[in-house]
Design a protein around this motif. Structure first.
Motif, PDB file in Angstrom:
ATOM      1  N   ILE A   1       1.019  -1.358  -0.094  1.00 16.88           N
ATOM      2  CA  ILE A   1      -0.210   0.072   0.048  1.00 16.88           C
ATOM      3  C   ILE A   1       0.821   1.217  -0.036  1.00 16.88           C
ATOM      4  N   LEU A   2       0.636   2.175  -0.950  1.00 16.46           N
ATOM      5  CA  LEU A   2       1.093   3.351  -0.718  1.00 16.46           C
ATOM      6  C   LEU A   2       0.171   4.447  -0.825  1.00 16.46           C
ATOM      7  N   VAL A   3       0.316   5.527   0.333  1.00 19.00           N
ATOM      8  CA  VAL A   3      -0.205   6.478   0.478  1.00 19.00           C
ATOM      9  C   VAL A   3       0.297   7.784   0.533  1.00 19.00           C
ATOM     10  N   ASN A   4       0.132   8.436  -0.707  1.00 18.71           N
ATOM     11  CA  ASN A   4       0.760   9.733  -1.102  1.00 18.71           C
ATOM     12  C   ASN A   4       0.043  10.740  -0.346  1.00 18.71           C
ATOM     13  N   ASN A   5       0.637  11.128   0.827  1.00 18.18           N
ATOM     14  CA  ASN A   5       0.136  12.194   1.680  1.00 18.18           C
ATOM     15  C   ASN A   5       0.520  13.381   1.674  1.00 18.18           C
ATOM     16  N   ALA A   6       2.047  13.285   1.844  1.00 17.40           N
ATOM     17  CA  ALA A   6       2.625  14.564   1.951  1.00 17.40           C
ATOM     18  C   ALA A   6       2.305  15.858   1.004  1.00 17.40           C
ATOM     19  N   GLY A   7       2.174  16.956   1.683  1.00 19.61           N
ATOM     20  CA  GLY A   7       1.792  17.927   0.845  1.00 19.61           C
ATOM     21  C   GLY A   7       2.115  19.295   1.745  1.00 19.61           C
ATOM     22  N   TRP A   8       2.129  20.500   0.828  1.00 22.90           N
ATOM     23  CA  TRP A   8       2.474  21.861   1.227  1.00 22.90           C
ATOM     24  C   TRP A   8       1.796  22.939   0.612  1.00 22.90           C
ATOM     25  N   ASP A   9       1.758  23.852   1.175  1.00 21.29           N
ATOM     26  CA  ASP A   9       0.901  25.144   0.432  1.00 21.29           C
ATOM     27  C   ASP A   9       1.211  26.252   1.199  1.00 21.29           C
ATOM     28  N   LYS A  10       1.395  27.474   0.383  1.00 19.39           N
ATOM     29  CA  LYS A  10       1.171  28.822   1.061  1.00 19.39           C
ATOM     30  C   LYS A  10       0.097  29.561   0.316  1.00 19.39           C
ATOM     31  N   ILE A  11      -0.825  30.392   1.194  1.00 14.20           N
ATOM     32  CA  ILE A  11      -1.954  30.838   0.449  1.00 14.20           C
ATOM     33  C   ILE A  11      -1.512  32.156   0.026  1.00 14.20           C
ATOM     34  N   GLU A  12      -1.617  32.615  -1.204  1.00 12.34           N
ATOM     35  CA  GLU A  12      -1.066  33.837  -1.655  1.00 12.34           C
ATOM     36  C   GLU A  12      -1.759  33.986  -3.124  1.00 12.34           C
ATOM     37  N   GLY A  13      -2.345  35.524  -3.258  1.00 13.67           N
ATOM     38  CA  GLY A  13      -2.653  35.581  -4.512  1.00 13.67           C
ATOM     39  C   GLY A  13      -1.619  35.205  -5.676  1.00 13.67           C
ATOM     40  N   PHE A  14      -2.274  34.956  -6.817  1.00 15.54           N
ATOM     41  CA  PHE A  14      -1.499  34.284  -7.901  1.00 15.54           C
ATOM     42  C   PHE A  14      -0.451  35.302  -8.188  1.00 15.54           C
TER      43      PHE A  14
ATOM     44  N   PRO B   1       7.987  32.120  -9.315  1.00 14.62           N
ATOM     45  CA  PRO B   1       8.438  30.767  -9.809  1.00 14.62           C
ATOM     46  C   PRO B   1       9.053  29.806  -8.895  1.00 14.62           C
ATOM     47  N   GLU B   2       9.674  30.460  -7.726  1.00 14.72           N
ATOM     48  CA  GLU B   2      10.570  29.577  -6.856  1.00 14.72           C
ATOM     49  C   GLU B   2       9.266  28.962  -5.960  1.00 14.72           C
ATOM     50  N   LEU B   3       8.344  29.710  -5.658  1.00 19.18           N
ATOM     51  CA  LEU B   3       7.246  29.231  -5.100  1.00 19.18           C
ATOM     52  C   LEU B   3       6.559  28.241  -5.675  1.00 19.18           C
ATOM     53  N   TRP B   4       6.501  28.434  -7.083  1.00 14.61           N
ATOM     54  CA  TRP B   4       5.504  27.407  -7.803  1.00 14.61           C
ATOM     55  C   TRP B   4       6.399  26.077  -7.922  1.00 14.61           C
ATOM     56  N   GLU B   5       7.767  26.281  -7.934  1.00 15.13           N
ATOM     57  CA  GLU B   5       8.859  24.986  -8.062  1.00 15.13           C
ATOM     58  C   GLU B   5       8.483  24.202  -6.751  1.00 15.13           C
ATOM     59  N   ARG B   6       8.406  25.204  -5.607  1.00 21.08           N
ATOM     60  CA  ARG B   6       8.464  24.058  -4.439  1.00 21.08           C
ATOM     61  C   ARG B   6       7.049  23.514  -4.209  1.00 21.08           C
ATOM     62  N   ILE B   7       5.834  24.437  -4.718  1.00 24.93           N
ATOM     63  CA  ILE B   7       4.684  23.478  -4.612  1.00 24.93           C
ATOM     64  C   ILE B   7       4.440  22.284  -5.466  1.00 24.93           C
TER      65      ILE B   7
ATOM     66  N   ARG C   1     -10.450  20.148  -7.133  1.00 29.63           N
ATOM     67  CA  ARG C   1     -11.917  19.694  -7.782  1.00 29.63           C
ATOM     68  C   ARG C   1     -12.631  20.928  -8.126  1.00 29.63           C
ATOM     69  N   VAL C   2     -12.611  21.777  -7.285  1.00 27.90           N
ATOM     70  CA  VAL C   2     -13.466  23.042  -7.526  1.00 27.90           C
ATOM     71  C   VAL C   2     -12.532  24.404  -7.642  1.00 27.90           C
ATOM     72  N   GLY C   3     -11.328  24.268  -7.238  1.00 29.97           N
ATOM     73  CA  GLY C   3     -10.573  25.545  -7.300  1.00 29.97           C
ATOM     74  C   GLY C   3     -10.453  26.249  -6.077  1.00 29.97           C
ATOM     75  N   SER C   4      -9.454  26.854  -5.722  1.00 27.95           N
ATOM     76  CA  SER C   4      -9.543  27.613  -4.493  1.00 27.95           C
ATOM     77  C   SER C   4      -8.796  29.168  -4.454  1.00 27.95           C
ATOM     78  N   SER C   5      -9.334  30.162  -4.226  1.00 27.19           N
ATOM     79  CA  SER C   5      -8.651  31.524  -4.539  1.00 27.19           C
ATOM     80  C   SER C   5      -7.275  31.533  -3.472  1.00 27.19           C
ATOM     81  N   GLY C   6      -6.241  32.006  -4.110  1.00 25.20           N
ATOM     82  CA  GLY C   6      -5.077  31.935  -3.341  1.00 25.20           C
ATOM     83  C   GLY C   6      -4.343  30.692  -3.297  1.00 25.20           C
ATOM     84  N   GLU C   7      -4.539  29.719  -4.025  1.00 24.56           N
ATOM     85  CA  GLU C   7      -3.922  28.288  -4.089  1.00 24.56           C
ATOM     86  C   GLU C   7      -3.914  27.860  -5.501  1.00 24.56           C
ATOM     87  N   ALA C   8      -3.600  28.650  -6.480  1.00 26.82           N
ATOM     88  CA  ALA C   8      -3.942  28.222  -7.812  1.00 26.82           C
ATOM     89  C   ALA C   8      -2.999  27.170  -8.183  1.00 26.82           C
ATOM     90  N   VAL C   9      -1.679  27.184  -7.708  1.00 26.38           N
ATOM     91  CA  VAL C   9      -0.903  26.212  -8.317  1.00 26.38           C
ATOM     92  C   VAL C   9      -0.823  24.987  -7.593  1.00 26.38           C
TER      93      VAL C   9
END
Length: 256
Positions: free
Chosen positions: A86-99, A104-110, A147-155
Motif C-alpha cells: 500500500i502506498l499513501v501519497n499524503n505529503a503536501g504543502w501550500d502557501k496561500i497567496e494571490g497568484f 517561480p520559486e514558490l511554484w517550483e516548491r509547491i 476539484r473546484v479551485g481555491s482562491s489563493g491556491e492556484a498552483v
C-alpha cells in the motif's frame, strides 16, 4: 477492514496531521506502516507510540522532493518490513497567496512536493508491485481545491487536480495487474497546515468561522475523517473500486 492484517504500507508525510491519523488507523487493522516524513524526529515519536502497542512501524526520513533518495528509502522500508502492498501519497504543502504575487520559486516548491514527489514515489512503488503479481493499493491524498479551485491556491489546486488525473490514468493502466488507484480529496480540515495557512488573529478566526458556516455539517474536518476512507480503499472490501475521486468535506463539495 478485511485484508489489511499483515500488509505493509508506506505513508508519506505520515508523522503529523492527516498522515498520522492514517498511520494509526492502518495499524489498528494490523498493517505494518512505514512513517515516511521529512521530520524524522516526529516520525520516530509516532513510531515509539505505535510500538508500545506491539505494532510494527518504522520511521523513515524522506523528503519527497529529493528524488534521488526515493529508491534507497524504499529499499530500507522493504528490508525492515517486507514488500510494499500500500502506498499513501499524503505529503503536501501550500502557501496561500494571490497568484500575481507568487514567484517561480514558490511554484517550483509547491509542484515538487504536491505533484512531482507523488509521481516519483508511485513510479518506484509500482515498479516493485507489478513484478510480484499480487496486486496492491495506491491512494493519493488530493484536495477539494483540485476539484473546484481555491482562491489563493492556484498552483496547489493545479497539482491536486493533477493527482486526480494521474490516479485515473494509472487506474486504467494497472487494473489488470490487480492494483487499484484512488484519490481522496479532503475539504477544509483542522490540521497544523491549515492553521499555518490561516495565520493568527481576528482575520484567521473569521475565515475559520466562515468555512464552518459554509460546510453543511457545520464543522471543519478532522484527520480521523480522512483516515477511515483511506483504510477502506486500502482493504479488500474496496477491491473493485479504482479510478475514483472521493471528497471528504462534510458536504461542502458534492459531485454527482
Amino acid at each position: 477492514m478485511m485484508g489489511l492484517s499483515g500488509k505493509v504500507a508506506v505513508v508519506t508525510g505520515g508523522a503529523g496531521g492527516i498522515g498520522a491519523a492514517i498511520c494509526r488507523r492502518l495499524t489498528q487493522a494490523g498493517t505494518a506502516v512505514a512513517i515516511a516524513d521529512v521530520d524524522l524526529s516526529a516520525a520516530e515519536r509516532l513510531t515509539a507510540e505505535l510500538g508500545q502497542a506491539g505494532i510494527r512501524a518504522r520511521a523513515v526520513e524522506l523528503d519527497v522532493t529529493a528524488l534521488a533518495n526515493v529508491a534507497a528509502a524504499l529499499d530500507k522500508i522493504e528490508a525492515d518490513l517486507g514488500p510494499i502492498d500500500i502506498l499513501v501519497n499524503n505529503a503536501g504543502w501550500d502557501k496561500i497567496e494571490g497568484f500575481l504575487t507568487t514567484t517561480p520559486e514558490l511554484w517550483e516548491r509547491i509542484i515538487a512536493i504536491n505533484l512531482r514527489g507523488p509521481i516519483a514515489l508511485t513510479h518506484h512503488v509500482l515498479s516493485r508491485m507489478v513484478p510480484r503479481a499480487v496486486g496492491g493499493r495506491i491512494i493519493n491524498i488530493g484536495s477539494d481545491a483540485g476539484r473546484v479551485g481555491s482562491s489563493g491556491e492556484a498552483v496547489y489546486s493545479a497539482c491536486k487536480g493533477g493527482l486526480v488525473a494521474l490516479g485515473k490514468s494509472l487506474a486504467r493502466e494497472f487494473a489488470q495487474a490487480g492494483i487499484t488507484v484512488n484519490t481522496v480529496c479532503p475539504g477544509p480540515t483542522d490540521t497544523p497546515l491549515l492553521a499555518m495557512q490561516l495565520g493568527l488573529g481576528d482575520g484567521a478566526r473569521k475565515i475559520s468561522e466562515g468555512l464552518r458556516r459554509a460546510i453543511p455539517m457545520k464543522r471543519l474536518g478532522v484527520p480521523q475523517d480522512v483516515a477511515g476512507i483511506v483504510a477502506f480503499l486500502a482493504s479488500e472490501e474496496a477491491a473493485f473500486i479504482t479510478g475514483q475521486t472521493l471528497s471528504v468535506s462534510g458536504g461542502l463539495t458534492m459531485h454527482g
